[in-house]
Write an enzyme that holds these catalytic residues in place. Sequence first.
Site, mmCIF file in Angstrom:
data_model
loop_
_atom_site.group_PDB
_atom_site.id
_atom_site.type_symbol
_atom_site.label_atom_id
_atom_site.label_comp_id
_atom_site.label_asym_id
_atom_site.label_seq_id
_atom_site.Cartn_x
_atom_site.Cartn_y
_atom_site.Cartn_z
ATOM 1 C CD GLU A 112 -2.803 -0.817 2.575
ATOM 2 O OE1 GLU A 112 -3.886 -1.411 2.620
ATOM 3 O OE2 GLU A 112 -2.371 -0.113 3.512
ATOM 4 N NE ARG A 138 -9.130 -9.968 15.781
ATOM 5 C CZ ARG A 138 -8.636 -8.816 16.197
ATOM 6 N NH1 ARG A 138 -9.244 -8.163 17.200
ATOM 7 N NH2 ARG A 138 -7.578 -8.273 15.635
#
Length: 675
Positions: free
Chosen positions: A200, A297
Site C-alpha cells: 500500500e 471479531r
Amino acid sequence: MFKSVLVANRGEIACRVFRTARRMGIRTIAVYSEADAGALHVREADEAVLIGPAPARESYLDAAKVLAAAKATDAEAIHPGYGFLSENADFAEAVTAAGLVWIGPPPASIRAMGLKDAAKKLMIEAGVPVTPGYQGEDQSLETLTAEAARIGYPVLIKAVAGGGGKGMKKVDRAEDFADGLASAQREGQSSFGDPRVLVESYITRPRHIEVQVFGDSHGNAVHLYERDCSLQRRHQKVIEEAPAPGMDAATRKAVTDAAVRAARAVNYEGAGTIEFIADASDGLKPDRIWFMEMNTRLQVEHPVTEAVTGVDLVEWQFRVAAGEPIPLKQEDIPLNGWAMEARLYAEDPANGFLPSIGKLDHFLMPRPQSYRAPHDVRVDTGVEEGGEVSQFYDPMISKIIAHADTRAEAAEKLAAACRSVEVWPVRTNAAFLSRCLSHPRFVAGDVDTGFIAAEEASLVSADIPDAVIAAAFAAQADQDDYYRSKMYGDGQEIWRSSSYALYGFRLNGPGYYRRSMVVAGQPVEADFRAMDRDTWWEARTGDRTWRAGAVAGGQVLLTDAMTDEDASVEVDDDLSVLFLDGEAYPYGPLVHGAGAGHAAASDGSLRAPMPGKIVATPARPGDTVTKGQPVVVLEAMKMEHALVAPFDGVVGEIGVAIGDQVSADAVLATVTATD
C-alpha cells in the site's frame, strides 16, 4: 439463550468474557496450555480443560483439541475472544457442524473480510473508498518490487491474513524492499500460516480511525461510533480513545456510513470493526479517509466503546449469537463523554522496548474508587501477583481504561492510573504510557501514527528522580536495625561498612555520612544522617535535601527541607524495590569491587534478551556494519526482534543458525569496533 460457554482463548480476554457470562448466569469453561496451568483465567472459570503444551500451535491454535474440550464439558457455545482462532473460518464451520453456537460472524463473512486483498476488492464493489496499492495474486519478488516502485515510496507491506501489527513493514527506500518483504512474509507465515502480502501507499501523516459495527441474523446493522487508535509503536496499538479528536459531524457520518455499508456487504452478524486510515495533514476530512481492513471479531480496545455508549458488547455478542436482534436501534445508541484505554505491556522501554518475561513477584493495578485510581477507571487483566508472563504469548498483560466528561479529563485520569501501576521484576511500559498521555501534543489532540517515534526521546527516561534516591537511603536504613541502633545511641558510635563513609561527624549532634548505594543498577551517593525519632532520616541528593519519615504502609513519605514539598514513594521492602510514577527502582547497598549490575553491549556481544528462535541472520562474519544495522533477528512473544550493531564495526563470530532455539542471555554474535 445457551446455558454454557467455552472461551477458546486465554488471559484478559477470557476473564473479560467470563465476567459478562457470570452476570448473565451462563456457566463458564476455560481451556489452557501447560504454561497457563496456574493462570487467572483458569481459576475464574467454572471448569477448565488442559489442551496441550505451551506453544500456541499445540494448544490454543489446535481446533480439534478445543472442540474436544467443548464436547467433554457439554459446552453449548464457543466464544473465540481475539487472536488465535477468532478469525478462522474453518474453525467457525467446525463449531457449528458440532452442533455448538459460534459466537462470531458467519464463516462466509470471515472469509470475505479475512484476507486484506480480497476485502479491498469487495469494498471497492460496495462503494467504500480504499487505500491505493497492490493486492494481486502474483507474489513474486519481481512483481512486488515493481508495484512498490509504481505506488511510490514510502510503502507499507502487509500480510494479507495479518493483524495486530504482525506481518507489517514500512519501507522507505527501494534498496530495503527485499529485506522488508522477507520479514513480513516470515511473520505472516509464523503468525497466520500465510506468507502472502499486499503493498500500500504509506500515508505520511496517518491516523488510524476505526468504527465498531454490529449486525444480526435479522438483517440489522448498526455502528457504535468511532475510535482513534493512532498512538502506535511498531504498528501495534498503545493508546486508544473514543470518540476521535477533531472528528466533525460530517466526517463522522461519512466514515460510519461507510462502515455500515461494509458490514452489510458481507451480511455481517456479531461484533466487528472496520478500520480506516486517514490523512491527517489537514485535519480529518470525509474525502481523506480510506478503508484498510475489517477485523471480524471483538477488538482489544472494545472497552472504550463500552464506556461511551454504556453497552456491554460481549452481552450483545451472546444475544445476537443466540438469534436475538440487536438490542438497540441506531438512533438509540448514545455517545457520552470520552474514554481512553492504555495497553500495559510486559516490556522495557529503557531497553528498546524488549519484551520482559518472568514471575510477577509484585503486581498492583489501579483500583477503582480508591486512592490508587480515580472514579471511572477500569482494569481488564489476565494476570495477578504470583503469576508469570510467558515467552509463548503476547506481552500485553492488562488494559487500563478511563472515562470522563471531556478528553482532557479522561487523559488526566488515565495518566494518573498508569502512574500508580506497580510491577516487579517484570518490566512494564506504565511510565511510558503516562508520559504519552501527559505530553502536550497528545493533550492538544495532535496525534498520528508517527507520534511515538517522533517524541520517543521525551517519552522514555533513564534518569532516577532525586526523591527515589532519597527514599532508597531511607528504606535501606529502615531495614537495618543495627545501623539504626548505633545512630540512636549516645552519638559517639559510628557504624562503618563498605556502604558508608564518615562525613562531617559531630560528637554533640548527628552528623552527615556520605553513603553509596545501587538504585536501578546505577551507583548513587547522598549525604545522609539520622534525625530524631519523629523525622527519622535526612538525605542530600544533588541540590535538594529530603527528610524521610518512617517507612509504613508500603510508603516512604518525603518532605523537601527547603520547599516543604511532599512526595510519596511506594516500597516493597521484602523485594527491595521502590515504585514511583509507574517505574520500578530496585535498590541495595553498594558492594565495593562489584559492578553496577547491568549488562552492556560495549564489548560488542549481542545477547538474546529472552528465549526465542533465530529467524534471520542478515549479516555474515566479516561484514562491515554501521551502528543500528541488524545482525541477527530473534522471534519471541509472536514478534521479531532485531539485534543490531552497537557501534560501527566488523561482524566477528555468528554463533547461531536460522531455526536455532536460544536461551536468554546467550551470545548470538559479536561485533568489533572499527577505529
